[in-house]
Every structure is written in structure tokens, then in C-alpha cells.
Scaffold this motif. Structure first.
Motif, PDB file in Angstrom:
ATOM      1  N   UNK A   8       1.001  -1.106   0.099  1.00  0.00           N
ATOM      2  CA  UNK A   8       0.007   0.179   0.028  1.00  0.00           C
ATOM      3  C   UNK A   8       0.959   1.397  -0.056  1.00  0.00           C
ATOM      4  N   UNK A   9       0.720   2.107  -0.907  1.00  0.00           N
ATOM      5  CA  UNK A   9       1.554   3.578  -1.033  1.00  0.00           C
ATOM      6  C   UNK A   9       1.104   4.265  -0.024  1.00  0.00           C
ATOM      7  N   UNK A  10       2.125   4.911   0.938  1.00  0.00           N
ATOM      8  CA  UNK A  10       1.618   5.618   2.065  1.00  0.00           C
ATOM      9  C   UNK A  10       1.988   7.039   1.894  1.00  0.00           C
ATOM     10  N   UNK A  11       2.525   7.385   0.742  1.00  0.00           N
ATOM     11  CA  UNK A  11       2.869   8.739   0.410  1.00  0.00           C
ATOM     12  C   UNK A  11       4.509   8.987  -0.154  1.00  0.00           C
ATOM     13  N   UNK A  12       4.724  10.431  -0.467  1.00  0.00           N
ATOM     14  CA  UNK A  12       6.070  10.569  -0.908  1.00  0.00           C
ATOM     15  C   UNK A  12       6.739  11.215   0.236  1.00  0.00           C
ATOM     16  N   UNK A  13       7.976  10.693   0.448  1.00  0.00           N
ATOM     17  CA  UNK A  13       8.939  11.151   1.319  1.00  0.00           C
ATOM     18  C   UNK A  13       9.698  12.361   0.642  1.00  0.00           C
ATOM     19  N   UNK A  14       9.398  13.827   1.095  1.00  0.00           N
ATOM     20  CA  UNK A  14      10.343  14.841   0.664  1.00  0.00           C
ATOM     21  C   UNK A  14      11.628  14.817   1.302  1.00  0.00           C
ATOM     22  N   UNK A  15      12.671  14.495   0.510  1.00  0.00           N
ATOM     23  CA  UNK A  15      14.017  14.344   1.321  1.00  0.00           C
ATOM     24  C   UNK A  15      14.575  15.585   1.647  1.00  0.00           C
ATOM     25  N   UNK A  16      14.100  16.747   1.322  1.00  0.00           N
ATOM     26  CA  UNK A  16      14.517  18.097   1.788  1.00  0.00           C
ATOM     27  C   UNK A  16      13.962  18.350   3.164  1.00  0.00           C
ATOM     28  N   UNK A  17      12.380  18.346   3.309  1.00  0.00           N
ATOM     29  CA  UNK A  17      11.891  18.705   4.343  1.00  0.00           C
ATOM     30  C   UNK A  17      11.462  17.430   5.291  1.00  0.00           C
ATOM     31  N   UNK A  18      11.945  16.307   4.786  1.00  0.00           N
ATOM     32  CA  UNK A  18      11.496  15.038   5.502  1.00  0.00           C
ATOM     33  C   UNK A  18      10.094  14.751   6.150  1.00  0.00           C
ATOM     34  N   UNK A  19       9.213  15.414   5.196  1.00  0.00           N
ATOM     35  CA  UNK A  19       7.848  15.255   5.247  1.00  0.00           C
ATOM     36  C   UNK A  19       7.206  14.315   4.414  1.00  0.00           C
ATOM     37  N   UNK A  20       6.017  13.465   4.835  1.00  0.00           N
ATOM     38  CA  UNK A  20       5.606  12.528   3.758  1.00  0.00           C
ATOM     39  C   UNK A  20       4.423  13.242   3.296  1.00  0.00           C
ATOM     40  N   UNK A  21       4.144  13.353   2.049  1.00  0.00           N
ATOM     41  CA  UNK A  21       3.294  14.107   1.369  1.00  0.00           C
ATOM     42  C   UNK A  21       2.531  13.108   0.146  1.00  0.00           C
ATOM     43  N   UNK A  22       1.403  13.693   0.119  1.00  0.00           N
ATOM     44  CA  UNK A  22       0.658  12.970  -1.280  1.00  0.00           C
ATOM     45  C   UNK A  22      -0.065  14.346  -1.775  1.00  0.00           C
ATOM     46  N   UNK A  23      -0.634  14.199  -3.147  1.00  0.00           N
ATOM     47  CA  UNK A  23      -1.389  15.081  -3.662  1.00  0.00           C
ATOM     48  C   UNK A  23      -0.473  16.203  -4.251  1.00  0.00           C
ATOM     49  N   UNK A  24      -0.777  17.380  -3.960  1.00  0.00           N
ATOM     50  CA  UNK A  24      -0.242  18.642  -4.340  1.00  0.00           C
ATOM     51  C   UNK A  24       1.093  18.689  -3.252  1.00  0.00           C
ATOM     52  N   UNK A  25       2.406  18.938  -4.242  1.00  0.00           N
ATOM     53  CA  UNK A  25       3.503  19.302  -3.203  1.00  0.00           C
ATOM     54  C   UNK A  25       4.097  20.487  -3.531  1.00  0.00           C
ATOM     55  N   UNK A  26       5.084  20.966  -2.737  1.00  0.00           N
ATOM     56  CA  UNK A  26       5.667  22.220  -2.722  1.00  0.00           C
ATOM     57  C   UNK A  26       7.236  21.947  -3.071  1.00  0.00           C
ATOM     58  N   UNK A  27       7.778  22.476  -4.231  1.00  0.00           N
ATOM     59  CA  UNK A  27       9.174  22.602  -4.525  1.00  0.00           C
ATOM     60  C   UNK A  27       9.971  23.784  -4.238  1.00  0.00           C
ATOM     61  N   UNK A  28      10.931  24.120  -3.697  1.00  0.00           N
ATOM     62  CA  UNK A  28      11.715  25.353  -3.381  1.00  0.00           C
ATOM     63  C   UNK A  28      13.154  25.338  -3.995  1.00  0.00           C
ATOM     64  N   UNK A  29      13.728  23.937  -4.139  1.00  0.00           N
ATOM     65  CA  UNK A  29      14.917  23.696  -4.387  1.00  0.00           C
ATOM     66  C   UNK A  29      14.876  22.130  -5.267  1.00  0.00           C
ATOM     67  N   UNK A  30      16.270  21.896  -5.572  1.00  0.00           N
ATOM     68  CA  UNK A  30      16.206  20.460  -6.254  1.00  0.00           C
ATOM     69  C   UNK A  30      15.679  19.479  -5.113  1.00  0.00           C
ATOM     70  N   UNK A  31      14.800  18.429  -5.416  1.00  0.00           N
ATOM     71  CA  UNK A  31      14.413  17.773  -4.371  1.00  0.00           C
ATOM     72  C   UNK A  31      14.129  16.368  -4.846  1.00  0.00           C
ATOM     73  N   UNK A  32      14.110  15.241  -3.987  1.00  0.00           N
ATOM     74  CA  UNK A  32      13.835  13.942  -4.331  1.00  0.00           C
ATOM     75  C   UNK A  32      12.955  13.303  -3.396  1.00  0.00           C
ATOM     76  N   UNK A  33      11.878  12.853  -4.083  1.00  0.00           N
ATOM     77  CA  UNK A  33      10.647  12.371  -3.405  1.00  0.00           C
ATOM     78  C   UNK A  33      10.828  10.699  -3.509  1.00  0.00           C
ATOM     79  N   UNK A  34      10.526  10.116  -2.545  1.00  0.00           N
ATOM     80  CA  UNK A  34      10.978   8.792  -2.149  1.00  0.00           C
ATOM     81  C   UNK A  34       9.735   8.103  -1.817  1.00  0.00           C
ATOM     82  N   UNK A  35       9.078   7.206  -2.742  1.00  0.00           N
ATOM     83  CA  UNK A  35       8.029   6.400  -2.393  1.00  0.00           C
ATOM     84  C   UNK A  35       8.135   5.910  -1.172  1.00  0.00           C
TER      85      UNK A  35
END
Length: 199
Positions: free
Chosen positions: A125-152
Motif C-alpha cells: 500500500x502506498x503511504x505517501x512521498x517522503x520529501x528528502x529536503x523537508x523530511x515530510x511525507x506528502x501526497x497530492x499537491x506538493x511544494x518544491x523550492x529547491x532540487x528535491x527527491x521524492x521517495x515512495x
């Protein structure tokens, strides 16, 4: 001959014009009277969130920050800051999952909001995207303000379970046994031997 010329420096933000003073003048004034032929050092690069400074423009030529500028005309000359949107790179680590379609790999401040497509992975089951910059787990609309990696982020899916009831006979029988069956597994045989139905 000598003639006065005024040079103004304008950061030209969208929300407000900001006249920049030049510290090297020693007065902090936004404008200074100069003479044709004078050579001045242009201001350092200003900053603006989401943009890269690309030079000072007098309408004809663009100059680097802190470049040498020669006053060549009388009257008022305005040098305006030039901006280009900063492009940020987006990287995805799917962890064995797949995405139907594509998610954006670049973003800049003029881009539309980013709504990510969720990946799928068999048995998870997919639980969200881990933003490796902010360390927040996100789904749907995301915010990017620098080079960013999203980890499933994945969680092993719990298999469905069913209850199987064994009867001693089709009609008028008794419940002999109930067993829990896990989806994808075989149905276990009940322990023991049922009693024969009464005649």
C-alpha cells in the motif's frame, strides 16, 4: 565638455519598485550626479526568491553585477535588474513501484502547482512521498523550492481473510468446524472427523 548625468538602479520587483543605493558612493543615495565618461562599478547582484539574477540592463545592453559601467549619455539612465526563474530538478525513487504516466522532473516559480501521481506496487500500500529536503511525507499537491527527491513510502498490504464454515451435511446439519482462510492460500481441512447425522 562636461555634462551631468543621473544613473538610477532599479531592482524592478513585480510587487514594488525598489531603488538600490550604491554603497561605494559613500552616501547611500539611490541616485548620484555623474559626468559623461565617468566609470562606476555596478551594484552586487540582488536576490529574489525563486529567481536567478541575470544582469543589469539599460534597455540596450545587459551588464554583470559589479561590472565597470561607463557613463556615455546625458540625461537619466536606469539600469534594471533582469531575472530568470530558477529551475529546480525533481527526482523520484519508486522503491520497486511504477507510475502510470509521468510526474514532472522540473519546476520553477512560474509553473503550475504540482500534483503527483501515486505509484503502485503489488502486495504493498502506498503511504505517501517522503520529501528528502523537508523530511515530510506528502501526497497530492506538493511544494518544491529547491532540487528535491521524492521517495515512495510503502507498507506491506495485509491479505484479506475469510471464514470458511464446514457443515456435517447440506441440509439440517450441524456446524462441524470454522476455519480462517488467507486470500491466496489453500483452504485448510478441518481437524477430526464429523459425526454421522442422526437417522
Amino acid at each position: 565638455y562636461e555634462d551631468n548625468s543621473t544613473v538610477a538602479f532599479n531592482a524592478n520587483y513585480e510587487d514594488a519598485d525598489q531603488i538600490l543605493s550604491i554603497d561605494s558612493f559613500g552616501t547611500g543615495a539611490a541616485q548620484r550626479q555623474l559626468y559623461v565618461g565617468d566609470v562606476i562599478t555596478l551594484p552586487p547582484a540582488p536576490t529574489r526568491e525563486g529567481y536567478d539574477f541575470s544582469g543589469w540592463s539599460d534597455g540596450n545592453t545587459t551588464y554583470d553585477a559589479e561590472a565597470q559601467y561607463t557613463v556615455s549619455a546625458t540625461g537619466t539612465t536606469t539600469l534594471t535588474a533582469q531575472w530568470t526563474p530558477t529551475v529546480y530538478t525533481i527526482t523520484y525513487v519508486l522503491g520497486g513501484g511504477t507510475v502510470a504516466g509521468t510526474n514532472p522532473t522540473e519546476y520553477n516559480i512560474t509553473s503550475s502547482d504540482i500534483t503527483l501521481t501515486n505509484p503502485t506496487k503489488t502486495g504493498y500500500t502506498f503511504k505517501g512521498w517522503l520529501n528528502e529536503v523537508t523530511h515530510a511525507v506528502q501526497t497530492g499537491t506538493v511544494t518544491v523550492s529547491q532540487d528535491t527527491t521524492f521517495r515512495a513510502q510503502w507498507e506491506a498490504a495485509q491479505p484479506k481473510q475469510y471464514t470458511v464454515t464446514f457443515w456435517t451435511q447440506k441440509e439440517g446439519g450441524k456446524v462441524f468446524s470454522t476455519e480462517t482462510v488467507v486470500e491466496g492460500k489453500g483452504t485448510p481441512r478441518p481437524a477430526g472427523t464429523p459425526e454421522a447425522p442422526e437417522a
